[in-house]
Scaffold this motif. Structure first.
Motif, short mmCIF file in Angstrom:
data_model
loop_
_atom_site.label_atom_id
_atom_site.label_comp_id
_atom_site.label_asym_id
_atom_site.label_seq_id
_atom_site.Cartn_x
_atom_site.Cartn_y
_atom_site.Cartn_z
N PHE A 14 -4.02 6.44 5.60
CA PHE A 14 -4.95 5.30 5.50
C PHE A 14 -5.64 5.09 6.84
O PHE A 14 -5.24 5.66 7.86
CB PHE A 14 -4.21 4.03 5.08
CG PHE A 14 -3.06 3.65 5.98
CD1 PHE A 14 -3.29 2.98 7.19
CD2 PHE A 14 -1.75 3.94 5.64
CE1 PHE A 14 -2.24 2.64 8.03
CE2 PHE A 14 -0.69 3.60 6.47
CZ PHE A 14 -0.93 2.94 7.66
N GLN A 26 -3.45 1.84 -5.50
CA GLN A 26 -4.76 1.70 -4.90
C GLN A 26 -5.70 1.09 -5.95
O GLN A 26 -6.06 1.74 -6.93
CB GLN A 26 -5.25 3.09 -4.44
CG GLN A 26 -6.70 3.20 -4.05
CD GLN A 26 -7.15 2.25 -2.96
OE1 GLN A 26 -7.31 1.05 -3.21
NE2 GLN A 26 -7.37 2.78 -1.75
N ALA A 68 0.03 3.41 -2.81
CA ALA A 68 -1.43 3.50 -2.84
C ALA A 68 -1.92 4.58 -1.88
O ALA A 68 -2.81 5.37 -2.21
CB ALA A 68 -2.04 2.16 -2.47
N THR A 69 -1.31 4.63 -0.70
CA THR A 69 -1.85 5.51 0.35
C THR A 69 -0.79 6.39 1.01
O THR A 69 -1.15 7.34 1.68
CB THR A 69 -2.46 4.67 1.49
OG1 THR A 69 -1.40 3.89 2.08
CG2 THR A 69 -3.55 3.73 1.00
N ASN A 86 0.80 -1.24 0.00
CA ASN A 86 0.00 0.00 0.00
C ASN A 86 0.83 1.28 0.00
O ASN A 86 0.26 2.36 0.15
CB ASN A 86 -0.94 0.02 1.21
CG ASN A 86 -0.17 0.30 2.49
OD1 ASN A 86 0.84 -0.33 2.75
ND2 ASN A 86 -0.62 1.25 3.29
N LEU A 141 -7.68 0.11 4.30
CA LEU A 141 -6.83 -1.09 4.17
C LEU A 141 -7.68 -2.34 3.93
O LEU A 141 -7.31 -3.20 3.12
CB LEU A 141 -5.97 -1.28 5.42
CG LEU A 141 -4.93 -0.18 5.69
CD1 LEU A 141 -4.07 -0.54 6.89
CD2 LEU A 141 -4.04 0.06 4.47
N LEU A 144 1.38 -4.19 4.45
CA LEU A 144 1.09 -2.87 5.04
C LEU A 144 2.41 -2.14 5.27
O LEU A 144 3.26 -2.60 6.03
CB LEU A 144 0.34 -3.06 6.37
CG LEU A 144 0.13 -1.81 7.22
CD1 LEU A 144 -0.59 -0.71 6.45
CD2 LEU A 144 -0.64 -2.15 8.49
N ILE A 204 -8.43 -2.46 0.38
CA ILE A 204 -7.28 -2.87 -0.46
C ILE A 204 -7.06 -4.38 -0.33
O ILE A 204 -6.77 -5.07 -1.31
CB ILE A 204 -5.99 -2.09 -0.06
CG1 ILE A 204 -6.19 -0.59 -0.32
CG2 ILE A 204 -4.80 -2.61 -0.84
CD1 ILE A 204 -4.99 0.28 0.02
N ASP A 250 1.89 -1.82 -6.40
CA ASP A 250 2.02 -0.72 -5.44
C ASP A 250 1.06 0.37 -5.86
O ASP A 250 1.48 1.42 -6.30
CB ASP A 250 3.47 -0.19 -5.49
CG ASP A 250 4.10 -0.08 -4.12
OD1 ASP A 250 3.63 0.73 -3.34
OD2 ASP A 250 5.06 -0.83 -3.87
#
Ligand code: DGJ
Length: 728
Positions: free
Chosen positions: A326, A593, A321-322, A318, A331, A348, A334, A591
């Motif tokens: 987050f 979202q 992504a974030t 993530n 999460l 994570l 995801i 890697d």
């Protein structure tokens, strides 16, 4: 005039000296692998010389080898002309060391591994140097390290303490060095070595790589070629500062000395203690750099990385992504999407911890490894459960060696960080390094990992990060006299923590990461399943980064992630298929979202991941062959072939648009010329016309494919193809 007595004395002198010469020259020590011999001779002065390194010599020819004049392990004080592998100031202040041969022994460790130990002793001082070699027969790799000890009255000081010296006597030497920076790791450049000294090194302390990588190719006589020529590959297994010197001397000999960087790192060695250098790993091939790489890969899979025989899992991370932004809901979403797309693990990343100082950016919280309940009210266990409900595994990011000054840990233990007293704190990414030369800090760092894993059963994976380098190199633990030990004691402290973690958590997979590819070396990799080579996930840049990396490290351990476009670092936009095709040539991950993807892209990704599973075994366990280099060709290509040669996968990428089409043939390698192979395109883009179609499902002999090759046109920038070959 000769008297009888004089003649007698002269005859006596001749006979004894000849007997002595004969006896000494009888000592030939051979470190052998299947295809290589490394030969040492002891000369009349009892000096150990490295006399040959190259293709295997017959036993009966060994006696013909001349010892040469270059010390196998040159010392300051007696070898003045060139760089010294060892420089010692003895307990009485004497600055010279003169090593003479004492003995050697060999022992078989397994059918594949033989260890040789050559013992050298100072001619005057009670100082012993043991040169150790492990020869990996099938893999043609030699691992060399040195052990230094003494029984002088007081400590001696080591100023130089190399792992090894190799010498060559050829007309020309071409050195390929590997260099880079954050987000542009493992670039390559070849230079011709001229008279004098060329040094490649790094002084970063807690990581080996960053601006230079501790790896090189050395091509003898001609420039390096992929499939021909005498090439040596070398790499140092050390996670700290390192140094490699290449010195062409007055007689055109090349001396290559490799080891820990001695810069500002003098080491006071007490009597009866052993200073053990890290291992230098090297291999020789007369068939070019391709064979050198395959030697390293097969060695790494057996000996160099953790559980190199185990299939590596795909994962979604993530981070891109974030970043830090987050919460549990995000999460959980995801995790569901990752599982739905077919990934095997959710990882994570940074930002899940910190109570008093929540880790909401990189300015605070590092060091406080308690869950941030605002973001994750139900803790990590909830996410582990969510993952397992969705039938995927769960992994976690840790940076256990580091601390933000804005943290509870720093408030409690300001004396645990590396810094110079009376100097302002020198922050890099707002953080400091915990001083792992201190056993208490080692214990703490171990307990961070241990507690995270025991408190949250089911964590299957750790990404172990390290985001800064040593500056202000002061230790509150080391004494004033041993401050210079920090560089070495830190790394040894780190290894003892990694070892303990590995011993307790044998089934947890671990990714080695250091602000991208700062720790890609075989010092740490025996504890790690895989590594993060760069924060740059741009597929075009990754082609170069991965190209350089695989000269020494196998693709099975090279995590390569599909991310969004425009790429967060380079701003470049590339097709999703291209991004997948690049990541699928190594260990596939993602890697981004998934919520931000179009339905079409998600569907494409789902299929691509399933396609990867069809070729994963070939990519992760096959032999790698480079076909077309991105450094010299607009179309670049590489392939993997299984050991039994029944399956192969070819990856090809077009780096630039070619108006009239790029028709460069892909002349395959490593196949069985007798076998018939059927060609199938993998990871097809349903939207675009494929110029490969006429070859789809066709069968050709290995011989034909290795002579005529596969021929199809690529037109557009970032066009790519993956072709699977299956033997009938
Ligand atoms: C650097 C790593 O290379 C990234 O992948 C990410 O984990 C960040 N650190 C997190 O701080």
């Amino acid at each position: 005039m000769f008297t009888f007595k004089r003649i007698l004395l002269f005859a006596l002198f001749l006979s004894t000296s000849f007997a002595f010469i004969h006896a000494a020259e009888d000592i030939t020590i051979v470190v052998s692998t299947a295809d290589n011999s490394l030969v040492f001779k002891v000369d009349k002065d009892k000096k150990l010389r490295q006399s040959y390194y190259g293709n295997t010599l017959k036993n009966e020819d060994l006696k013909e080898i001349q010892s040469g004049t270059i010390d196998a392990y040159p010392t300051f004080g007696t070898s003045y002309l060139n760089e010294a592998a060892l420089r010692v100031v003895h307990a009485d202040g004497n600055t010279s060391t003169e090593l003479v041969y004492d003995s050697y022994s060999t022992r078989k460790i397994s059918d594949d591994v033989e260890q040789t130990e050559i013992v050298l002793k100072d001619a005057y001082f009670p100082l012993v140097v043991k040169l150790n070699f492990k020869a990996f027969l099938k893999e043609n790799v030699i691992e060399q390290w040195t052990e230094i000890s003494h029984t002088e009255k007081k400590a001696v000081t080591l100023y130089n303490f190399a792992s090894s010296q190799l010498t060559f006597n050829q007309q020309n030497y071409y050195l390929t060095q590997f260099y880079g920076n954050w987000a542009e790791e493992m670039k390559m450049e070849e230079v011709k070595l001229t008279r004098g000294l060329k040094v490649i090194d790094s002084k970063l302390g807690v990581r080996a790589t960053g601006y230079a990588h501790p790896c090189f190719l050395l091509s003898l006589n001609d420039k390096v070629q992929e499939d021909a020529g005498n090439v040596i590959g070398g790499t140092l297994a050390w996670s700290g500062s390192w140094n490699m010197t290449f010195e062409v001397d007055q007689l055109e000999n090349l001396h290559v000395i490799s080891g820990i960087n001695p810069y500002a790192s003098q080491y006071s060695l007490k009597p009866k203690t052993v200073f053990k250098t890290p291992s230098f790993l090297y291999t020789f091939s007369s068939k070019g750099s391709g064979a050198v790489s395959r030697n390293f890969h097969s060695w790494a899979k057996q000996y160099g990385i953790y559980r190199g025989d185990r299939t590596r899992t795909t994962l979604l991370n993530n981070w891109e992504a974030t970043y830090f932004n987050f919460n549990e809901n995000v999460l959980t979403g995801i995790i569901k999407d990752a599982a739905d797309m077919g990934f095997e693990l959710f990882l994570l990343d940074d930002g899940w911890f910190g109570e008093k100082y929540p880790r909401d950016d990189d300015k605070a919280g590092l060091g406080d490894w308690m869950v941030n309940r605002k973001k994750l009210p139900n803790g990590l266990g909830y996410l582990v459960n969510e993952s397992s409900k969705n039938k995927i595994k769960f992994g976690i990011w840790l940076e256990p060696e580091m601390v933000n000054p804005k943290s509870e840990l720093y408030e409690k233990h300001p004396d645990w960080v590396i810094t110079q007293p009376n100097r302002p704190l020198d922050l890099v990414r707002n953080q400091l390094i915990l001083d792992l030369s201190n056993p208490k800090v080692q214990e703490h760092v171990y307990s961070v990992i241990d507690k995270t894993l025991t408190d949250n059963p089911g964590i299957a994976y750790i990404k172990w990060d390290c985001n800064r380098i040593i500056t202000n190199s002061g230790s509150f633990y080391e004494s004033p006299e041993t401050q210079s030990h920090l560089w070495i004691d830190y790394v040894n402290g780190l290894y003892s923590v990694m070892k303990r973690v590995r011993e307790k958590y044998k089934d947890v997979s671990m990714m080695l990461c250091s602000g991208g590819g700062g720790r890609i070396e075989y010092g740490s990799l025996p504890y790690f399943d895989e590594f993060w080579i760069s924060d740059n996930t741009d597929a075009l840049d990754r082609i170069y980064i991965q190209w350089g990396t695989t000269y020494f490290f196998p693709a099975m351990a090279l995590a390569s992630h599909v991310s969004v476009t425009p790429n967060h670092i380079t701003g470049r936009t590339t097709p999703l298929k291209f991004r997948f095709d690049v990541a699928m040539s190594a260990k596939l991950g993602m890697d981004l979202q998934p919520k931000d993807m179009s339905a079409e892209d998600k569907e494409f990704s789902k299929k691509a991941i399933q396609e990867y599973y069809k070729i994963r075994g070939v990519v992760q366990f096959g032999d790698m062959y480079r076909l077309l280099s991105p450094y010299t060709s607009t179309r670049t290509a590489l392939m993997y072939v299984t050991e039994n040669k029944k399956e192969a996968v070819v990856f090809s990428y077009l780096l630039k648009k070619t108006i009239s089409g790029n028709t460069q043939p892909l002349i395959l390698k490593g196949l069985d010329s007798e076998k018939m192979y059927t060609l199938t395109e993998i990871d097809k883009d349903p939207k675009s016309y494929s110029w490969f179609s006429p070859l789809e499902g066709k069968t050709f002999s290995g011989e034909f494919l290795m002579k005529y090759g596969i021929r199809f046109t690529l037109y557009n920038e970032y066009d790519s193809k993956i072709i699977k070959l299956t033997a009938n």
